[in-house]
Write an enzyme that holds these catalytic residues in place. Structure first.
Site, PDB file in Angstrom:
ATOM      1  N   ASN A  56     -11.005  -2.292  -5.678  1.00 27.15           N
ATOM      2  CA  ASN A  56     -10.187  -1.406  -6.510  1.00 27.15           C
ATOM      3  C   ASN A  56     -10.811  -1.113  -7.886  1.00 27.15           C
ATOM      4  O   ASN A  56     -10.395  -0.185  -8.578  1.00 27.15           O
ATOM      5  CB  ASN A  56      -8.766  -1.957  -6.680  1.00 27.15           C
ATOM      6  CG  ASN A  56      -7.913  -1.878  -5.424  1.00 27.15           C
ATOM      7  OD1 ASN A  56      -7.077  -2.730  -5.155  1.00 27.15           O
ATOM      8  ND2 ASN A  56      -8.116  -0.835  -4.618  1.00 27.15           N
ATOM      9  N   ASP A  82       0.828  -1.213   0.000  1.00 30.81           N
ATOM     10  CA  ASP A  82       0.000   0.000   0.000  1.00 30.81           C
ATOM     11  C   ASP A  82       0.864   1.265   0.000  1.00 30.81           C
ATOM     12  O   ASP A  82       1.973   1.271   0.526  1.00 30.81           O
ATOM     13  CB  ASP A  82      -0.926  -0.022   1.237  1.00 30.81           C
ATOM     14  CG  ASP A  82      -2.100   0.927   1.070  1.00 30.81           C
ATOM     15  OD1 ASP A  82      -2.375   1.364  -0.060  1.00 30.81           O
ATOM     16  OD2 ASP A  82      -2.749   1.234   2.092  1.00 30.81           O
TER      17      ASP A  82
HETATM   18  C1  IPE Z   1      -5.607  -2.667  -0.419  1.00 32.50           C
HETATM   19  O1  IPE Z   1      -5.175  -1.360  -0.583  1.00 32.50           O
HETATM   20  C2  IPE Z   1      -5.565  -3.391  -1.723  1.00 32.50           C
HETATM   21  C3  IPE Z   1      -4.243  -3.597  -2.301  1.00 32.50           C
HETATM   22  C4  IPE Z   1      -3.102  -3.313  -1.738  1.00 32.50           C
HETATM   23  C5  IPE Z   1      -4.251  -4.197  -3.598  1.00 32.50           C
HETATM   24  P1  IPE Z   1      -6.222  -0.157  -0.766  1.00 32.50           P
HETATM   25  O2  IPE Z   1      -5.409   1.065  -0.888  1.00 32.50           O
HETATM   26  O3  IPE Z   1      -7.147  -0.443  -1.873  1.00 32.50           O
HETATM   27  O4  IPE Z   1      -7.013  -0.210   0.614  1.00 32.50           O
HETATM   28  P2  IPE Z   1      -7.924   0.895   1.315  1.00 32.50           P
HETATM   29  O5  IPE Z   1      -8.951   1.297   0.334  1.00 32.50           O
HETATM   30  O6  IPE Z   1      -7.048   2.036   1.687  1.00 32.50           O
HETATM   31  O7  IPE Z   1      -8.472   0.205   2.527  1.00 32.50           O
HETATM   32  C1  IPE Z   2      -1.403   0.175  -3.472  1.00 32.03           C
HETATM   33  O1  IPE Z   2      -1.180   1.560  -3.484  1.00 32.03           O
HETATM   34  C2  IPE Z   2      -1.631  -0.411  -4.839  1.00 32.03           C
HETATM   35  C3  IPE Z   2      -3.023  -0.819  -5.111  1.00 32.03           C
HETATM   36  C4  IPE Z   2      -4.015  -0.762  -4.266  1.00 32.03           C
HETATM   37  C5  IPE Z   2      -3.292  -1.340  -6.431  1.00 32.03           C
HETATM   38  P1  IPE Z   2      -2.395   2.561  -3.581  1.00 32.03           P
HETATM   39  O2  IPE Z   2      -2.723   2.758  -5.015  1.00 32.03           O
HETATM   40  O3  IPE Z   2      -3.507   2.126  -2.717  1.00 32.03           O
HETATM   41  O4  IPE Z   2      -1.766   3.908  -3.013  1.00 32.03           O
HETATM   42  P2  IPE Z   2      -2.385   4.864  -1.912  1.00 32.03           P
HETATM   43  O5  IPE Z   2      -2.782   4.008  -0.750  1.00 32.03           O
HETATM   44  O6  IPE Z   2      -3.556   5.541  -2.535  1.00 32.03           O
HETATM   45  O7  IPE Z   2      -1.271   5.800  -1.574  1.00 32.03           O
HETATM   46 MG    MG Z   3      -4.002   2.384  -0.782  1.00 37.27          MG
END
Ligand code: IPE
Ligand code: IPE
Ligand code: MG
Length: 247
Positions: free
Chosen positions: A69, A21
């Site tokens: 997502n 994340d």
């Molecule tokens: C969780 O991260 C999913 C992945 C790392 C693929 P998100 O960034 O989507 O989670 P939330 O929405 O902050 O809980």
């Molecule tokens: C994790 O990073 C990757 C996926 C969830 C695909 P994020 O895209 O969630 O990045 P933040 O959390 O918005 O910084």
């Molecule tokens: Mg994220």
């Protein structure tokens, strides 16, 4: 001194999962688009996989795309899916040489055709490998998997099979998409968030949780080793008392 030298190789967790994340926030802090963060996250995947294999982790599960997502803007979803195809195609030979067996959990049928195809080809190519399992959670959510398992269990019972009460739990676990991997022992989440975001809710039952403030693109081998050392310094009691563990 590197954290690697502090690792007891006989007590390494067999299965480590990572909620990767913070890609978007990392990129934004640098004044770049979120997709730049995803692209740079690939290096962190390489580092974690190498570090895991070096210390003898048998299974590494990475949360790459959740069912939630899909709610992101189309251009970000497209960029993620394209990045996945490109990375899988580019890395498959290296994975194969290193003995990595690639697999995936989640509903892969909803992925774009090209992504699905590239993934299945890489899974097929690496299927005989035995050094480490690399499991990508794609279009995965724990509630999806649990619901699917419940339906499978229902069908099994409806077909007239009977199960003793004491076997129901392990039978149910056998219907989860994670059943072929070792018990999850350590779950890492980067970027400072302290939640599970619908990841491995059943499997996490007795896993140790490790949170780091680092954003995913910054996560390196040393961070992985540090998490393992932290894991090894914990007392895992599984319901027992500390005194019981000493005898
Ligand atoms: C969780 O991260 C999913 C992945 C790392 C693929 P998100 O960034 O989507 O989670 P939330 O929405 O902050 O809980
Ligand atoms: C994790 O990073 C990757 C996926 C969830 C695909 P994020 O895209 O969630 O990045 P933040 O959390 O918005 O910084
Ligand atoms: Mg994220």
């Amino acid at each position: 001194m590197s954290f690697k030298s502090k690792i007891h190789l006989d007590k390494v967790p067999a299965h480590v999962a990572i909620i990767m994340d913070g890609n978007g926030r990392w990129a934004n802090l640098l004044g770049k688009p979120r997709v730049f963060g995803h692209e740079n996250g690939v290096q962190a995947v390489r580092e974690s996989l190498e570090a895991a294999a070096e210390v003898g982790v048998k299974c590494l599960t990475l949360y790459a795309f959740s069912t939630e997502n899909w709610k992101r803007p189309d251009y970000e979803i497209n960029a993620l899916m394209t990045l996945l195809v490109r990375t899988v195609r580019k890395e498959v030979d290296t994975l194969d040489e290193k003995g990595v067996r690639l697999s995936a959990i989640g509903d892969l049928t909803r992925l774009p055709g090209k992504t699905h195809k590239a993934l299945l080809e890489a899974i097929e190519k690496t299927r005989e490998n035995t050094t480490i399992d690399l499991v990508l959670a794609l279009n995965y959510s724990a509630r999806w998997d649990l619901t699917r398992a419940a339906k499978k269990m229902h069908r099994y019972l409806a077909e007239g099979n009977e199960i003793a009460a004491e076997n129901a739990e392990s039978l149910f676990a056998g219907f989860l998409s994670t059943h072929k991997y070792p018990e999850l022992e350590l779950l890492i989440r980067t970027s400072g968030e302290r939640r599970l975001s619908n990841f491995l809710l059943w499997e996490v039952a007795y896993a140790e949780l490790y949170f780091t403030e680092k954003f995913w693109p910054e996560f390196c081998k040393e961070d992985f080793y540090r998490a393992i050392v932290d894991f090894q310094n914990r007392e895992r009691r599984f319901g027992l008392t500390g005194d019981q563990l000493k005898v």
